[in-house]
Scaffold this active site. Structure first.
Site, PDB file in Angstrom:
ATOM      1  N   ARG A 193      20.103 -56.672  55.236  1.00 48.53           N
ATOM      2  CA  ARG A 193      19.046 -55.864  55.850  1.00 48.53           C
ATOM      3  C   ARG A 193      18.995 -55.982  57.373  1.00 48.53           C
ATOM      4  NH1 ARG A 193      13.786 -55.719  51.913  1.00 48.53           N
ATOM      5  NH2 ARG A 193      14.833 -54.896  50.097  1.00 48.53           N
ATOM      6  N   ASP A 241      -1.175 -50.815  56.940  1.00 55.56           N
ATOM      7  CA  ASP A 241       0.074 -51.499  56.592  1.00 55.56           C
ATOM      8  C   ASP A 241       0.522 -52.225  57.860  1.00 55.56           C
ATOM      9  OD1 ASP A 241       2.213 -51.123  54.115  1.00 55.56           O
ATOM     10  OD2 ASP A 241       3.193 -51.708  55.977  1.00 55.56           O
TER      11      ASP A 241
HETATM   12  C1  LIG Z   1       5.749 -52.781  47.942  1.00 54.82           C
HETATM   13  S1  LIG Z   1       4.748 -52.048  49.170  1.00 54.82           S
HETATM   14  C2  LIG Z   1       3.261 -51.760  48.242  1.00 54.82           C
HETATM   15  C3  LIG Z   1       2.707 -50.365  48.453  1.00 54.82           C
HETATM   16  C4  LIG Z   1       1.508 -49.992  47.574  1.00 54.82           C
HETATM   17  N1  LIG Z   1       0.375 -50.834  47.838  1.00 54.82           N
HETATM   18  C5  LIG Z   1       1.871 -50.023  46.109  1.00 54.82           C
HETATM   19  O1  LIG Z   1       1.393 -50.880  45.377  1.00 54.82           O
HETATM   20  O2  LIG Z   1       2.665 -49.180  45.697  1.00 54.82           O
HETATM   21  C6  LIG Z   1       4.341 -53.470  50.164  1.00 54.82           C
HETATM   22  C7  LIG Z   1       3.846 -53.103  51.554  1.00 54.82           C
HETATM   23  O3  LIG Z   1       3.284 -54.277  52.121  1.00 54.82           O
HETATM   24  C8  LIG Z   1       3.516 -54.220  53.521  1.00 54.82           C
HETATM   25  N2  LIG Z   1       3.350 -55.588  54.060  1.00 54.82           N
HETATM   26  C9  LIG Z   1       4.181 -56.648  53.948  1.00 54.82           C
HETATM   27  N3  LIG Z   1       3.664 -57.717  54.575  1.00 54.82           N
HETATM   28  C10 LIG Z   1       2.475 -57.322  55.082  1.00 54.82           C
HETATM   29  C11 LIG Z   1       1.463 -57.979  55.841  1.00 54.82           C
HETATM   30  N4  LIG Z   1       1.577 -59.258  56.211  1.00 54.82           N
HETATM   31  N5  LIG Z   1       0.371 -57.273  56.198  1.00 54.82           N
HETATM   32  C12 LIG Z   1       0.235 -55.973  55.838  1.00 54.82           C
HETATM   33  N6  LIG Z   1       1.152 -55.296  55.123  1.00 54.82           N
HETATM   34  C13 LIG Z   1       2.268 -55.964  54.748  1.00 54.82           C
HETATM   35  C14 LIG Z   1       4.922 -53.672  53.634  1.00 54.82           C
HETATM   36  O4  LIG Z   1       5.159 -53.117  54.914  1.00 54.82           O
HETATM   37  C15 LIG Z   1       4.937 -52.642  52.499  1.00 54.82           C
HETATM   38  O5  LIG Z   1       4.653 -51.365  52.983  1.00 54.82           O
END
Ligand SMILES: C[S@@+](CC[C@H](N)C(=O)[O-])C[C@H]1O[C@@H](n2cnc3c(N)ncnc32)[C@H](O)[C@@H]1O
Length: 286
Positions: free
Chosen positions: A46, A148
């Site tokens: 990545r 996010d």
């Molecule tokens: C797998 S997606 C989940 C999206 C949605 N909530 C769902 O359940 O389908 C995880 C998201 O968490 C965000 N993320 C990761 N670490 C984070 C943090 N420390 N604070 C806020 N968002 C974060 C990532 O950028 C990503 O968009």
């Protein structure tokens, strides 16, 4: 000695264990990602493109450039590359059914509803919530705060334009009510302006404190804590609970049971928790 030209044309040297460790610690400290041993290949795959694009021959150089970058841009790019953005419309559908059937009826005395989709990724969760709320609360005010850590994901969510394949799970009547087809030859669908006006987007790192004008009756924070260790999950849940009204509901991903985490929320059903203490006041407007 390789020249600058050689570097950009050449490849980045393989990721060593100590470079992996440096990146692992940086990702953990800055956004909570718990990269376990064994994820070396994923990290290398990545981040290699970013390292190469920056003209670095090694991950060590790449790491140093992130730490030295005062703008924070390189760190954001690293987070974007390492974070998993996978999401879908109507993902984990029983959550939306529970919201519609069990939670929204408790809020009938209010003019409308404000909720928070934390870690909303590319927006599918936000627009699913908007559709569910508009169906259930026809004519009442709907406001969704969406956040996010990733600016890239937020920009996508805000553009609200999705390839046809990603819209396949949306019921046809919702698709025609809440989306318009993009001009041909594109086969994308775009969320209608009325729905888009109900959502506001903000970059929030769940590891950092943030403020909202008022607590929420409902927070969705799904499929992000799975990437955190127990300690971080505990801090994040405590912080989310602060932003819930007494009586308010927290939805987490089904793979993210909070059983190992200490918290003050009541367990309601798998992946749904409630903040105690509403004392019958919940159905009043704030
Ligand atoms: C797998 S997606 C989940 C999206 C949605 N909530 C769902 O359940 O389908 C995880 C998201 O968490 C965000 N993320 C990761 N670490 C984070 C943090 N420390 N604070 C806020 N968002 C974060 C990532 O950028 C990503 O968009």
């Amino acid at each position: 000695m390789p020249t600058k030209l050689d570097l950009s044309a050449g490849d980045v040297m393989p990721l060593t264990q100590s470079e992996f460790e440096q990146i692992r610690q940086l990702a953990y400290k800055t956004f909570g990602l718990d990269l376990k041993q064994g994820k070396e290949e994923l990290v290398s795959a990545r981040l290699r493109r970013l390292a190469r694009a920056g003209g670095h021959r090694s991950f060590q150089d790449y790491y140093r450039s992130i730490v030295a970058d005062r703008t924070g841009e390189s760190l954001l790019a690293m987070i974007d590359a390492l974070a998993t953005n996978h999401t879908a419309f109507l993902r984990e559908p029983d959550h939306f059914e529970f919201l519609r059937a069990q939670v929204l009826p408790l809020l009938t005395a209010r003019d409308g509803i404000d909720l928070w989709s934390a870690a909303c990724s590319t927006g599918e969760e936000v627009w699913t919530l908007a559709m569910v709320l508009n169906e259930a609360l026809a004519g009442r005010r709907v406001r969704i705060a969406a956040s996010d850590i990733s600016n890239k994901a937020l920009a996508f969510a805000q553009a609200a334009r999705y390839p046809r394949e990603r819209c396949q799970g949306i019921p046809p009547q919702w698709l025609s009510r809440y989306f318009t087809p993009a001009p041909p030859p594109s086969t994308d669908y775009v969320v209608v302006p009325a729905l888009r006006a109900q959502a506001t987007f903000r970059r929030i790192n769940l590891l950092e404190s943030c403020s909202w004008a008022r607590p929420f009756p409902v927070i969705f924070c799904r499929n992000v804590m799975i990437y955190f260790d127990r300690d971080t999950q505990q801090k994040v849940v405590a912080r989310l609970a602060e932003h819930l009204e007494p009586g308010g509901y927290l939805f987490v991903g089904h793979a993210e049971s909070l059983t190992r985490v200490e918290h003050k929320l009541e367990y309601i059903r798998p992946a749904v928790y409630r903040k105690p203490g509403s004392e019958g006041r919940w159905n009043k407007s704030w």
